[in-house]
Structures are given as C-alpha cells and as structure tokens.
Design a protein around this motif. Structure first.
Motif, mmCIF file in Angstrom:
data_model
loop_
_atom_site.group_PDB
_atom_site.id
_atom_site.type_symbol
_atom_site.label_atom_id
_atom_site.label_comp_id
_atom_site.label_asym_id
_atom_site.label_seq_id
_atom_site.Cartn_x
_atom_site.Cartn_y
_atom_site.Cartn_z
ATOM 1 N N LEU A 1 -31.440 -18.104 -1.962
ATOM 2 C CA LEU A 1 -30.824 -18.353 -0.666
ATOM 3 C C LEU A 1 -31.757 -19.219 0.165
ATOM 4 C CD1 LEU A 1 -28.770 -17.860 1.618
ATOM 5 C CD2 LEU A 1 -30.004 -15.727 2.116
ATOM 6 N N GLU B 1 -32.054 -20.563 3.663
ATOM 7 C CA GLU B 1 -31.472 -20.329 4.989
ATOM 8 C C GLU B 1 -32.598 -20.076 5.979
ATOM 9 O OE1 GLU B 1 -29.652 -20.052 8.086
ATOM 10 O OE2 GLU B 1 -28.111 -19.985 6.502
ATOM 11 N N ASP B 2 -32.626 -20.844 7.096
ATOM 12 C CA ASP B 2 -33.720 -20.693 8.049
ATOM 13 C C ASP B 2 -33.422 -19.705 9.171
ATOM 14 O OD1 ASP B 2 -31.826 -22.372 9.252
ATOM 15 O OD2 ASP B 2 -33.355 -23.297 10.529
ATOM 16 N N ASP B 3 -32.174 -19.255 9.299
ATOM 17 C CA ASP B 3 -31.816 -18.284 10.342
ATOM 18 C C ASP B 3 -32.044 -16.874 9.798
ATOM 19 O OD1 ASP B 3 -30.044 -16.342 11.761
ATOM 20 O OD2 ASP B 3 -29.485 -18.117 12.920
ATOM 21 N N VAL C 1 -28.883 -14.432 9.758
ATOM 22 C CA VAL C 1 -27.914 -14.790 8.721
ATOM 23 C C VAL C 1 -28.480 -14.471 7.347
ATOM 24 C CG1 VAL C 1 -26.693 -16.709 7.629
ATOM 25 C CG2 VAL C 1 -26.824 -16.566 10.121
ATOM 26 N N ALA C 2 -29.748 -14.813 7.140
ATOM 27 C CA ALA C 2 -30.368 -14.586 5.844
ATOM 28 C C ALA C 2 -30.406 -13.103 5.500
ATOM 29 C CB ALA C 2 -31.783 -15.170 5.833
ATOM 30 N N ARG D 1 -34.880 -15.120 -0.710
ATOM 31 C CA ARG D 1 -34.640 -15.974 0.447
ATOM 32 C C ARG D 1 -35.840 -16.873 0.724
ATOM 33 N NH1 ARG D 1 -35.758 -15.283 6.495
ATOM 34 N NH2 ARG D 1 -34.987 -17.303 7.282
ATOM 35 N N SER E 1 -36.806 -20.441 3.426
ATOM 36 C CA SER E 1 -36.289 -21.061 4.645
ATOM 37 C C SER E 1 -36.448 -22.574 4.681
ATOM 38 C CB SER E 1 -36.984 -20.462 5.876
ATOM 39 O OG SER E 1 -38.385 -20.664 5.802
ATOM 40 N N ASP F 1 -28.115 -23.779 2.819
ATOM 41 C CA ASP F 1 -27.761 -24.215 4.174
ATOM 42 C C ASP F 1 -28.178 -25.677 4.312
ATOM 43 O OD1 ASP F 1 -27.042 -24.306 6.829
ATOM 44 O OD2 ASP F 1 -28.857 -23.322 7.545
ATOM 45 N N LEU G 1 -31.897 -27.402 7.752
ATOM 46 C CA LEU G 1 -33.208 -26.853 7.406
ATOM 47 C C LEU G 1 -34.286 -27.475 8.277
ATOM 48 C CD1 LEU G 1 -32.786 -26.973 3.530
ATOM 49 C CD2 LEU G 1 -32.467 -24.998 5.045
ATOM 50 N N THR H 1 -22.821 -23.623 5.325
ATOM 51 C CA THR H 1 -23.343 -24.303 6.508
ATOM 52 C C THR H 1 -22.368 -24.209 7.670
ATOM 53 O OG1 THR H 1 -24.134 -26.467 7.313
ATOM 54 C CG2 THR H 1 -22.342 -26.482 5.722
ATOM 55 N N LYS I 1 -19.624 -21.685 7.767
ATOM 56 C CA LYS I 1 -19.895 -20.463 8.530
ATOM 57 C C LYS I 1 -18.997 -20.413 9.769
ATOM 58 C CE LYS I 1 -24.860 -20.704 7.470
ATOM 59 N NZ LYS I 1 -26.194 -20.942 8.071
#
Length: 218
Positions: free
Chosen positions: A5, A7-9, A12-13, A29, A31, A49, A52, A76, A98
């Motif tokens: 995964l 994902e920088d949030d 959400v992650a 995960r 980021s 995502d 980034l 995204t 999303k």
C-alpha cells in the motif's frame, strides 16, 4: 496476497491496512514513491495513491510498469476523466476513486490478481541450443561441460532464460537482479552480459536488442 500500500495519509492507510488484513491479505504500508520502487518485488500487488510527497504517482506507475508485470491498482482522489484515462494508459490494471466502498476495493483487487496469475508453473530447466540452464539447482551446462557462474551472472541468465526467445527490458533485468532498476548501475548489467557471453562460449545466444534490452536465444 502480499499487498504493498503506497499511501501518505495516515488515517486512510490505517483503515486500508485493517480491512486488507481482516480479509486475509498481508498489507505493507509505505508513504513514498521511492519506497514503492524499491519494495514492490516482495509483493503480489501494489495499491497506489497518486498524490505522494516525493514523486508524481503517475511517474511511479510508469516506472513500475517498465520493470515488471506486478499488478497495480490506483486508489486516488483524482477522479477527473482525463486522470482516469491517463492512469489506465500509464499501465494501471484498475483505477478507483476515493472514497471507495471497501467491498468493491477488495473485489477489484482480487479480480486484478486473478487476471495476472500465470496459467502454469515455469519450467525448472531451459534449453537453448546446447546450453542447459537448471533454474532449480542453479547449474549451467554447455554441451558436456559445466559452466561456473557467479551468483549475479546466474541471476541475469535466469531472468533471460525464464523468457527464452523473448526480449527482456534492461530496467526489468536490473530490477530483478539488483533489487532496484533506478539505483542499480546500468554498466553493471553490460559487464555481466559480457562475462556470460565469454563463459558460455555462445555469444550469439545472448542477443542485444538495441535501445531496449536483451534476449536469450537466436
């Protein structure tokens, strides 16, 4: 599946990791896009995502697609039609916007993984001319003689032998052998190819595809 995964949030992650794990997957995960490029080989699928902190997600997607066939599902907030089209044309196997319903996300991931699953196991031995490459025991024979290769030389030959007769992209070779096509020194691959040609004594079987890569087989 082992799902990477990207994902920088954090919120959400965390939610995605929980859902994936609850349904039997093994999520990892990261980021940053750079982490995706160095760690994707240890996973079965990338959930990517596009927003980034260190790279454009589409650039990361294109690089992943150039080095290998790993399935990539984009997740995204960028839902404009032109972005969806760009994502799919850049190599995404699926594109989700999303917020997404978790049941749909899981179903899409499983569908993409099924499409990418090989129909049959790869052969343990590959023969081209009088060159025999045993991928299981890591032995190479030319005619009636054994050929001693270094671990990296064999790794390069194994990637090419696994797709004997087909051209293999340089970046994919470096990614699979050195772990990251974008950190590996390109010259190292050329040196190993030259050493393989000398040791095998069959330079015509390691064909250079100018501007692309190499092929094992005439």
């Amino acid at each position: 599946m082992r799902v990477l995964l990207v994902e920088d949030d954090d919120g959400v992650a965390d939610a995605l990791v929980d859902v994936l794990a609850a349904h039997g997957h093994q999520p990892t995960r990261v980021s940053r896009g750079a982490d995706a490029l160095t760690r994707h080989r240890d996973h079965d699928l990338v959930l990517l995502d596009l927003g980034l902190p260190d790279a454009d997600g589409l650039d990361v997607l294109r690089k992943l697609r150039r080095v290998g066939p790993i399935p990539v599902v984009v997740l995204t907030a960028r839902g404009e039609e032109r972005m969806v089209v760009r994502g799919l044309r850049s190599g995404a196997d699926d594109y989700l916007v999303k917020p997404v319903r978790m049941a749909e996300l899981l179903a899409r991931i499983e569908a993409v993984a099924r499409r990418g699953r090989p129909a049959a196991a790869a052969a343990d031995e590959v023969r081209v001319g009088d060159v025999l490459v045993d991928l299981r025991t890591r032995r190479v024979r030319v005619g009636d003689r054994d050929v001693e290769l270094t671990p990296k030389e064999f790794d390069v030959l194994a990637v090419l032998a696994g797709e004997a007769g087909s051209a293999v992209n340089r970046q994919r070779l470096m990614d699979e052998v050195w772990g990251d096509a974008y950190l590996a020194v390109s010259r190292s691959l050329d040196v190993h190819i030259a050493q393989l040609r000398a040791k095998l004594g069959r330079p015509e079987l390691l064909v250079t595809i100018r501007g692309f890569g190499y092929r094992f087989g005439e």
